[in-house]
Write a protein that holds these residues in place. Structure first.
Motif, PDB file in Angstrom:
ATOM      1  N   ILE A   1     -31.332  56.746  69.177  1.00 26.85           N
ATOM      2  CA  ILE A   1     -32.104  56.699  70.430  1.00 26.85           C
ATOM      3  C   ILE A   1     -31.315  56.018  71.545  1.00 26.85           C
ATOM      4  O   ILE A   1     -31.069  56.616  72.596  1.00 26.85           O
ATOM      5  CB  ILE A   1     -33.461  55.979  70.223  1.00 26.85           C
TER       6      ILE A   1
ATOM      7  N   LEU B   1     -28.945  58.102  74.564  1.00 24.63           N
ATOM      8  CA  LEU B   1     -29.545  58.050  75.893  1.00 24.63           C
ATOM      9  C   LEU B   1     -28.820  57.079  76.818  1.00 24.63           C
ATOM     10  O   LEU B   1     -29.209  56.913  77.977  1.00 24.63           O
ATOM     11  CB  LEU B   1     -31.021  57.653  75.788  1.00 24.63           C
TER      12      LEU B   1
ATOM     13  N   ILE C   1     -28.803  53.818  76.791  1.00 18.88           N
ATOM     14  CA  ILE C   1     -29.625  52.692  77.259  1.00 18.88           C
ATOM     15  C   ILE C   1     -29.540  51.536  76.264  1.00 18.88           C
ATOM     16  O   ILE C   1     -30.534  50.943  75.866  1.00 18.88           O
ATOM     17  CB  ILE C   1     -31.107  53.094  77.482  1.00 18.88           C
TER      18      ILE C   1
ATOM     19  N   TYR D   1     -28.736  48.649  76.766  1.00 26.21           N
ATOM     20  CA  TYR D   1     -29.202  47.367  77.320  1.00 26.21           C
ATOM     21  C   TYR D   1     -30.683  47.109  77.015  1.00 26.21           C
ATOM     22  O   TYR D   1     -31.181  46.020  77.239  1.00 26.21           O
ATOM     23  CB  TYR D   1     -28.943  47.308  78.832  1.00 26.21           C
ATOM     24  N   MET D   2     -31.395  48.109  76.507  1.00 23.11           N
ATOM     25  CA  MET D   2     -32.799  47.916  76.132  1.00 23.11           C
ATOM     26  C   MET D   2     -32.954  47.409  74.694  1.00 23.11           C
ATOM     27  O   MET D   2     -34.067  47.326  74.185  1.00 23.11           O
ATOM     28  CB  MET D   2     -33.582  49.226  76.271  1.00 23.11           C
TER      29      MET D   2
ATOM     30  N   ILE E   1     -35.677  44.623  73.715  1.00 25.02           N
ATOM     31  CA  ILE E   1     -37.065  45.076  73.801  1.00 25.02           C
ATOM     32  C   ILE E   1     -37.369  46.095  72.702  1.00 25.02           C
ATOM     33  O   ILE E   1     -38.361  45.987  71.975  1.00 25.02           O
ATOM     34  CB  ILE E   1     -37.343  45.691  75.192  1.00 25.02           C
ATOM     35  N   ALA E   2     -36.452  47.062  72.564  1.00 20.42           N
ATOM     36  CA  ALA E   2     -36.682  48.110  71.572  1.00 20.42           C
ATOM     37  C   ALA E   2     -36.766  47.523  70.164  1.00 20.42           C
ATOM     38  O   ALA E   2     -37.651  47.888  69.376  1.00 20.42           O
ATOM     39  CB  ALA E   2     -35.557  49.135  71.652  1.00 20.42           C
TER      40      ALA E   2
ATOM     41  N   VAL F   1     -40.036  45.605  69.486  1.00 18.22           N
ATOM     42  CA  VAL F   1     -41.155  46.534  69.285  1.00 18.22           C
ATOM     43  C   VAL F   1     -41.080  47.144  67.888  1.00 18.22           C
ATOM     44  O   VAL F   1     -42.078  47.202  67.156  1.00 18.22           O
ATOM     45  CB  VAL F   1     -41.134  47.637  70.368  1.00 18.22           C
TER      46      VAL F   1
ATOM     47  N   ALA G   1     -43.795  46.553  64.878  1.00 18.77           N
ATOM     48  CA  ALA G   1     -44.525  47.688  64.320  1.00 18.77           C
ATOM     49  C   ALA G   1     -44.226  47.846  62.831  1.00 18.77           C
ATOM     50  O   ALA G   1     -45.120  48.114  62.025  1.00 18.77           O
ATOM     51  CB  ALA G   1     -44.143  48.961  65.072  1.00 18.77           C
TER      52      ALA G   1
ATOM     53  N   MET H   1     -38.386  54.351  76.295  1.00 19.02           N
ATOM     54  CA  MET H   1     -39.044  53.213  75.650  1.00 19.02           C
ATOM     55  C   MET H   1     -40.535  53.486  75.478  1.00 19.02           C
ATOM     56  O   MET H   1     -41.130  53.136  74.460  1.00 19.02           O
ATOM     57  CB  MET H   1     -38.853  51.943  76.481  1.00 19.02           C
TER      58      MET H   1
ATOM     59  N   LEU I   1     -48.860  53.600  63.681  1.00 15.13           N
ATOM     60  CA  LEU I   1     -49.685  52.503  63.172  1.00 15.13           C
ATOM     61  C   LEU I   1     -51.151  52.910  63.096  1.00 15.13           C
ATOM     62  O   LEU I   1     -51.857  52.553  62.148  1.00 15.13           O
ATOM     63  CB  LEU I   1     -49.533  51.266  64.056  1.00 15.13           C
TER      64      LEU I   1
END
Lengths: 201, 274
Positions: free
Chosen positions: A63, A67, A69, A71-72, A75-76, A79, A83, B11, B22
């Motif tokens: 991912i 893409l 990204i 630098y995310m 956060i990724a 999450v 989860a 995101m 979930l």
């Protein structure tokens, strides 16, 4: 194979997550009063770290990198780890209730533990030993690193719980009772792990 | 524009995917929980005192709903809670055996002698570590530094004249003070208990007399006069077996030191009429 053993020994002893890198100090101090709860916490952390290493590596590879990204990451990963822990908790409660009750409260506790995020970030930022073209750890290296970081955490917390159980019955000056003496013993334990510093595999 | 939109979309979709995962998982892996256990946990006081004999309120709630535990074991909650649980479980409400704490020592500042003056921290558990187990000449007596009143959630314990005094109306019988007392002088008894022996000294009668004027001398008059053999002298002080005691009050009337005392008003009236 020697490279994998090297990674494992490094993250268990030389770069021990708790006593050398000082990640995950909160559960280290909070859940180390009894040997069996410390062992439970250690097992839960090892379990989550291994799974988180796999999931975050997949996320990075399929991912974030395509893409562009990266630098995310933080956060990724947070999450995904949160989860993942929720999912594992539900799965265990249904399928393996005995393991669920053994891990108990510790499983949700470590959802946002920095040690778990730390191992995920290290996996995608450390240069691979096996495959120099890959840039960062390969999947198998990430799994080994995650698992042995968890083992390192378990080793540290179990050793510390043993020390604290002995402290319970010792004659400690009033002003040092409780957390002060725990912090002093933790620092002595960290100094002991300094003996591994500088070793490379 | 795409610099922001693209990562946000990526995101967002990761988050959405995990959220759906979930949500689906929570349906697939749903574990049937007993609704009654949760409802009972709601009506329990939530003090987690453990006086019911279970690890806490939720453990007791689970035991009621699944293992058929008695519904009247919650002493702090009293009759009100028992009725609420009975309504949830659909069974007939049982009378709650209310409990309260009693202090089995009578030696206040005037009646019990001191062996030294203590000027340390006002805490029984500290004072008891000193030579002879505290300042009182009787090493079994109440020290009166209020370790019991400090842990009481209902403010039912006061220290009066150097001895702990329990307000039986306020006391919920949770047993925290029993655990806090280093001398093991506090016992949890049923509120229906008629008489208690206000001394726990294991010293022989003659030694006892020198230290405290209101101590049990182990004369066994109560033991001999009890019609149901509920009171016996063990370790030089009288002990009542509350299972056998019928509350006749003969022991209290015969006690030469007057240390067998009526617990509640009802019993006091019986004693007066005798």
């Amino acid at each position: 194979m020697p490279a994998l053993i090297g990674i494992a020994l490094t993250s268990i002893f030389v770069q021990n997550f708790v006593l050398v890198k000082f990640y995950g100090i909160c559960p280290f101090l909070g859940v180390s009063k009894k040997l069996d709860t410390a062992l439970g916490m250690g097992m839960a952390v090892t379990f989550v770290m291994t799974l988180a290493s796999i999931m975050t590596w997949l996320c990075q590879k399929f991912i974030l990198v395509p893409l562009n990204i990266e630098y995310m990451q933080t956060i990724a990963f947070i999450v995904i780890i949160a989860a993942l822990v929720q999912f594992v908790e539900m799965f265990l409660q249904k399928s393996i209730p005995s393991l669920y009750s053994a891990l108990g409260i510790y499983l949700p506790l470590i959802t946002t533990n920095c040690a778990v995020l730390g191992v995920a970030l290290l996996n995608v930022r450390t240069a691979s030993v096996i495959d120099p073209t890959a840039g960062s750890y390969t999947l198998i290296e990430s799994i080994v690193n995650g698992f042995s970081a968890g083992i390192g955490f378990m080793l540290a917390i179990v050793l510390f719980a043993g020390v604290r159980e002995r402290l319970e019955s010792s004659d400690i000056p009033n002003s040092l009772q409780g957390m002060p003496i725990a912090l002093i013993s933790a620092s002595l334990l960290a100094i002991a792990f300094l003996g591994f510093a500088g070793m490379s595999f | 524009m795409t610099d922001i939109l693209f990562p946000a979309l990526a995101m967002g979709s990761v988050g959405l995917f995990l959220g759906i995962l979930l949500a689906v998982a929570s349906k697939i892996f749903a574990v049937q929980k007993d609704e009654r256990a949760e409802a009972i946990a709601e009506v329990l006081p939530g003090a987690n005192c453990g006086s019911c004999g279970y690890a806490g309120c939720s453990a007791y709630a689970a035991a009621i709903s699944s293992d058929g535990a008695k519904i009247n074991a919650c002493s702090p909650g009293g009759q009100q809670v028992a009725d609420a649980i009975a309504a949830i479980m659909g069974v007939k409400s049982e009378a709650v055996e209310e409990k309260c704490a009693v202090v089995l020592c009578n030696g206040d500042e005037e009646t019990a002698a001191d062996k030294y003056i203590y000027e340390g921290i006002e805490d029984c558990n500290v004072a008891v570590t000193l030579q002879g187990g505290g300042h009182k000449a009787c090493s079994y007596g109440c020290l009166g530094y209020g370790s019991c009143s400090a842990v009481c959630q209902n403010n039912a314990i006061t220290i009066e004249n150097g001895i702990a005094v329990i307000d039986y109306d306020k006391c919920g019988g949770c047993g925290e003070c029993e655990k806090a007392c280093p001398k093991k002088l506090i016992k949890i008894v049923k509120k229906s208990t008629k008489y208690i022996v206000k001394c726990s000294s294991c010293d022989k009668g003659a030694d006892m007399k020198a230290k405290c004027s209101v101590g049990c001398i182990g004369c066994k008059i109560c033991e001999k006069n009890c019609p149901v053999q509920a009171i016996t002298v063990e370790n030089n002080h009288a002990v009542i077996d509350y299972e056998k005691c019928i509350g006749c009050g003969i022991c209290a009337a015969k006690c030469p030191k007057k240390i067998i005392i009526a617990l509640n008003e009802e019993a006091t009236k019986v004693e007066q009429s005798n």
